[in-house]
Design an enzyme around this catalytic site. Structure first.
Site, PDB file in Angstrom:
ATOM      1  NE  ARG A  53       7.015   0.806   4.990  1.00 27.30           N
ATOM      2  CZ  ARG A  53       5.703   0.235   4.916  1.00 27.30           C
ATOM      3  NH1 ARG A  53       5.679  -1.042   4.772  1.00 27.30           N
ATOM      4  NH2 ARG A  53       4.749   0.864   5.178  1.00 27.30           N
ATOM      5  NE  ARG A  63      -1.544  -2.136   2.851  1.00 33.05           N
ATOM      6  CZ  ARG A  63      -1.812  -3.451   2.328  1.00 33.05           C
ATOM      7  NH1 ARG A  63      -2.689  -4.008   1.827  1.00 33.05           N
ATOM      8  NH2 ARG A  63      -0.399  -4.474   2.514  1.00 33.05           N
ATOM      9  CB  THR A  64       3.505   2.613   2.383  1.00 33.31           C
ATOM     10  OG1 THR A  64       2.678   2.104   3.533  1.00 33.31           O
ATOM     11  CG2 THR A  64       4.066   4.019   2.599  1.00 33.31           C
ATOM     12  CG  HIS A  86       3.455   3.667   8.598  1.00 27.25           C
ATOM     13  ND1 HIS A  86       3.650   4.595   7.547  1.00 27.25           N
ATOM     14  CD2 HIS A  86       3.001   2.768   8.064  1.00 27.25           C
ATOM     15  CE1 HIS A  86       3.085   4.086   6.572  1.00 27.25           C
ATOM     16  NE2 HIS A  86       2.847   2.824   6.646  1.00 27.25           N
ATOM     17  CE  LYS A 112      27.151  -2.650  -6.627  1.00 25.60           C
ATOM     18  NZ  LYS A 112      26.938  -1.261  -7.507  1.00 25.60           N
TER      19      LYS A 112
HETATM   20  N1   CP Z   1      -0.339  -0.052   5.701  1.00 26.68           N
HETATM   21  C1   CP Z   1       0.800  -0.236   5.238  1.00 26.68           C
HETATM   22  O1   CP Z   1       1.807   0.489   5.561  1.00 26.68           O
HETATM   23  O2   CP Z   1       0.922  -1.318   4.241  1.00 26.68           O
HETATM   24  P1   CP Z   1       2.080  -1.632   3.422  1.00 26.68           P
HETATM   25  O3   CP Z   1       3.016  -2.261   4.247  1.00 26.68           O
HETATM   26  O4   CP Z   1       1.866  -2.573   2.554  1.00 26.68           O
HETATM   27  O5   CP Z   1       2.715  -0.482   2.808  1.00 26.68           O
END
Ligand code: CP
Length: 308
Positions: free
Chosen positions: A104, A54-55, A132, A83
Site C-alpha cells: 500500500r 483490515r488490508t 484497491h 534514508k
Molecule cells: N478497507 C480497508 O482498506 O481498510 P484498511 O484501510 O484498514 O486497510
C-alpha cells in the site's frame, strides 16, 4: 487458470478470474483445513507505506492460514525509505526475501512502479485515490455470499466517489457481469470524476447520479457506504462541511428493502450509525472476514500461476 503475474488494477482480472477466485474462496470457507499447508515455505512481504488495519492484517492472516510466513512493515518510518531509498529499490530488495508482496502506498501508480523492478508478484493493496483491487475481491465475494449471483443488481454507492478508490475498482469489476445498474449518491463536490466515469462505464449509461439517499434507498439491492476520505482533502473547511453528508441510520434503513444488503469497506467514521450494526442487512463486519478468504484465494492463485 489465472494467468497474471501481478494484481495492480481490478481490470487485470477477467470475469473468469473472478469466478475462479470466488469459487476457491468458497472452497476455503467450507474446508479451511484442506488449505492450511498449501503455502508452507512461502513468504508474503507486506509493505505498507500508508496506515491500514483490515488490508494488512487480513493479508497477514491469510498467508498464515495458508501455512506460509510474513515479513514486512506497517509504517514507512521504520524502513530505509526514510534514508532516501527509492520505492523501486525497496521493492527490489524485499522481493529477494519474499515470494509475493502486498503493498500500500499513498501515490497513484506506485504498485505499477513496484512491479517494474520486483522479482516476485506484486499485489496492489491500495495506491492513493486510484485502486484497491483486493477490496473489490472482498466486496464481490461478500455479494456472492448473500445474493448468490453477481448479475442483475442495483448497486447504490454512497459518499466520497471522488477519492474513494474502492468505488472505482468495484464499478469496473461489477460491470463485467450482466445487467448491473448503479445509483451514484454523493455531494456535487465528491461526484465520480469524469475520467473515472469514462474508464468504468465506457459507452454504457447504466448509472444515475443523485444527491439524496432517501429518495432512492428503496430501489437499491446493494447499498455500498463509503467514508469521506479526510486524508485526500486539500482544505479542512471543505472536509468539515462534507464529512457528515450521509449518515445511514435506522430511519433510513426502514425505507430500504428487506433483502437489501449494506456493505462498507471500513473504516467508518460517522456514516453508519452503530444502531444499524444489529440489523441483519448490515453485513460489513462479515465482509471483513470474507476479505481474508478472498486474499487467501488470491495469494494461492498468484503463487500457483507464477510457480513461485
Ligand atoms: N478497507 C480497508 O482498506 O481498510 P484498511 O484501510 O484498514 O486497510
Amino acid at each position: 487458470m489465472i494467468d497474471i503475474k501481478n494484481l495492480l488494477n481490478s481490470d487485470d482480472l477477467s470475469k473468469n478470474d473472478i469466478y475462479e477466485i470466488v469459487d476457491l474462496a468458497n472452497d476455503i470457507i467450507k474446508s479451511p483445513k484442506d488449505f492450511s499447508h498449501v503455502c508452507e515455505g512461502k513468504i508474503l512481504g507486506t509493505l505498507f507505506f500508508e496506515p491500514s488495519t483490515r488490508t494488512r492484517l487480513s493479508f497477514e492472516s491469510a498467508m498464515l492460514r495458508l501455512g506460509g510466513s510474513v515479513v514486512g512493515f506497517s509504517d514507512a518510518n521504520v524502513s530505509s525509505s526514510t534514508k532516501g531509498e527509492t520505492l523501486q529499490d525497496t521493492v527490489k530488495v524485499v522481493s529477494q526475501y519474499a515470494d509475493i508482496i502486498a503493498m500500500r502506498h499513498p501515490q497513484e501508480g506506485a504498485a505499477y512502479l513496484a512491479s517494474l523492478t520486483a522479482d516476485c508478484p506484486i499485489i496492489n493493496a491500495g495506491d492513493g485515490g486510484h485502486q484497491h483491487p483486493t477490496q473489490t475481491l472482498t466486496d464481490v465475494l461478500t455479494i456472492s455470499q448473500y445474493k448468490h449471483t453477481l448479475d442483475n443488481h442495483t448497486i447504490g454507492i454512497v459518499g466520497d466517489l471522488k477519492y474513494g478508490r474502492t468505488v472505482h475498482s468495484l464499478i469496473k469489476i461489477m460491470n463485467l457481469f450482466d445487467n448491473n445498474k448503479y445509483i451514484l449518491i454523493s455531494p456535487e463536490e465528491l461526484k465520480l470524476p469524469q475520467y473515472v466515469k469514462k474508464e468504468v462505464f465506457k459507452d454504457n449509461d447504466n448509472y444515475d447520479e443523485v444527491t439524496n439517499l432517501d429518495e432512492v434507498i428503496g430501489e437499491i439491492d446493494i447499498l455500498y457506504m463509503t467514508r469521506i476520505q479526510k486524508e485526500r482533502f486539500f482544505s479542512t473547511s471543505q472536509y468539515t462541511r462534507l464529512k457528515d453528508s450521509y449518515v445511514l441510520d435506522m430511519e433510513k434503513m426502514n425505507k430500504a428493502r428487506k433483502d437489501t444488503i449494506v456493505l462498507h469497506p471500513l473504516p467508518r467514521v460517522n456514516e453508519i450509525a452503530t444502531e444499524v450494526d444489529k440489523d441483519p442487512r448490515a453485513v460489513y463486519f462479515n465482509q471483513v472476514k470474507y476479505g481474508m478468504y478472498a486474499r487467501m484465494a488470491l495469494i494461492y492463485k498468484l503463487l500457483e500461476a507464477n510457480n513461485a
